[in-house]
Scaffold this motif. Structure first.
Motif, short mmCIF file in Angstrom:
data_model
loop_
_atom_site.label_atom_id
_atom_site.label_comp_id
_atom_site.label_asym_id
_atom_site.label_seq_id
_atom_site.Cartn_x
_atom_site.Cartn_y
_atom_site.Cartn_z
N ALA A 149 9.69 -4.90 -1.49
CA ALA A 149 8.35 -5.21 -0.98
C ALA A 149 8.33 -6.48 -0.15
CB ALA A 149 7.36 -5.33 -2.15
N SER A 150 9.02 -7.51 -0.58
CA SER A 150 8.97 -8.78 0.14
C SER A 150 9.57 -8.68 1.52
CB SER A 150 9.73 -9.85 -0.67
OG SER A 150 11.09 -9.47 -0.82
N ARG A 151 10.42 -7.67 1.75
CA ARG A 151 11.04 -7.52 3.06
C ARG A 151 10.18 -6.69 4.01
NH1 ARG A 151 15.78 -6.61 -0.05
NH2 ARG A 151 15.77 -4.40 0.49
N TRP A 152 9.61 -5.55 3.50
CA TRP A 152 8.94 -4.66 4.46
C TRP A 152 7.47 -4.91 4.65
CZ3 TRP A 152 5.25 -1.80 2.14
CH2 TRP A 152 5.46 -1.30 0.86
N LEU A 153 6.79 -5.60 3.75
CA LEU A 153 5.36 -5.86 3.98
C LEU A 153 5.11 -6.78 5.18
CD1 LEU A 153 3.76 -6.02 0.43
CD2 LEU A 153 3.50 -4.27 2.16
N PRO A 154 5.85 -7.89 5.32
CA PRO A 154 5.64 -8.71 6.52
C PRO A 154 5.94 -7.94 7.81
CG PRO A 154 6.83 -9.95 4.85
CD PRO A 154 6.78 -8.51 4.38
N ALA A 155 6.98 -7.12 7.80
CA ALA A 155 7.32 -6.33 8.99
C ALA A 155 6.21 -5.35 9.31
CB ALA A 155 8.64 -5.60 8.76
N CYS A 156 5.58 -4.82 8.25
CA CYS A 156 4.50 -3.86 8.45
C CYS A 156 3.35 -4.50 9.22
CB CYS A 156 4.01 -3.39 7.07
SG CYS A 156 2.56 -2.36 7.10
N SER A 194 -13.12 -6.24 0.28
CA SER A 194 -11.69 -6.22 0.57
C SER A 194 -11.48 -5.90 2.04
CB SER A 194 -10.98 -5.17 -0.29
OG SER A 194 -11.07 -5.51 -1.65
N ASN A 195 -10.38 -6.38 2.61
CA ASN A 195 -10.10 -6.08 4.01
C ASN A 195 -8.89 -5.17 4.13
OD1 ASN A 195 -7.69 -7.72 4.01
ND2 ASN A 195 -8.99 -9.52 4.25
N MET A 196 -8.54 -4.86 5.36
CA MET A 196 -7.48 -3.89 5.63
C MET A 196 -6.08 -4.40 5.32
SD MET A 196 -6.98 -3.94 9.75
CE MET A 196 -8.62 -4.29 10.33
N ASN A 197 -5.94 -5.69 4.99
CA ASN A 197 -4.62 -6.27 4.76
C ASN A 197 -4.26 -6.39 3.29
OD1 ASN A 197 -4.04 -6.68 7.56
ND2 ASN A 197 -5.42 -8.44 7.54
N GLY A 198 -4.98 -5.68 2.43
CA GLY A 198 -4.65 -5.70 1.00
C GLY A 198 -3.34 -4.99 0.71
#
Length: 202
Positions: free
Chosen positions: A42-49, A86-90
């Motif tokens: 998760a820590s790798r692909w969420l920022p890339a997303c 809540s916003n779209m970046n949750g």
């Protein structure tokens, strides 16, 4: 009910939990199992997303512009309907977006009027106006049949959208759907407040 002011829901805060248990759709659901397996990465692909999906705005006549992120892909498309304030970046929105990318399905996440990057004044927003936001996303952005994923209050709005657009909404996924919570809190309001919120009898 759709016109209940957001201020009447001020005491209602969305439940938040850490980890991937918040994205549970039932023991038989492949989506839940796959997302659970992604925990270590998760820590790798969420920022890339966040970097890959550009922010866009849906312009509407006489209504606030809606901020959204749209990934094109195959049908059916998936629309994430966020919870109260809540916003779209949750975490749930980003996790489902990554899952849709892996399968090549279209995906939309967005901010309600007065929330996140969308236009509008939160103090003037109502549940009814947020329902219009969901319908605008379905009508003006989504192509073909759609699966709605509603979180918390988004589950309530998801149900209303499905009733309003039965020809386009083909499936619903509720994440801690708060339909009963909204009705319960409305009924617990003092009589004086209810008189202000409900239309007068003709």
């Amino acid at each position: 009910m759709a016109g209940v002011a957001v201020t009447a829901l001020a005491a209602w805060a969305p439940r938040r939990s850490s980890g991937w248990a918040a994205v549970s759709f039932g023991p038989r659901c492949v989506l839940s199992a796959l997302l659970a397996r992604q925990h270590e990465r998760a820590s790798r692909w969420l920022p890339a997303c966040r970097q890959k999906t550009s922010l866009s705005f849906l312009s509407r006549q006489d209504l606030p512009n809606l901020a959204y992120k749209h990934i094109k892909g195959k049908s059916p498309g998936i629309i994430f309907v966020p919870g109260y304030l809540s916003n779209m970046n949750g975490t749930k929105a980003l996790a489902i977006e990554e899952f849709c990318k892996s399968l090549g399905h279209a995906f939309i996440r967005f901010d309600y009027s007065g929330v996140g990057s969308s236009g509008g004044n939160l103090e003037e927003c109502t549940v009814g106006k947020w329902r219009k936001d969901v319908l605008s996303i379905i009508d003006d952005l989504a192509i073909g049949p759609q699966i709605l994923v509603g979180s918390s209050l988004g589950g309530w709005l998801m149900l209303h959208a499905a009733i309003a657009r039965p020809e386009k909404v083909v499936a619903l996924v509720g994440v801690a759907t708060a339909a009963d919570d909204l009705v319960t809190r409305f009924n617990q309001l003092p009589v004086e407040n209810l008189r202000c919120l409900l239309p007068p009898h003709q």
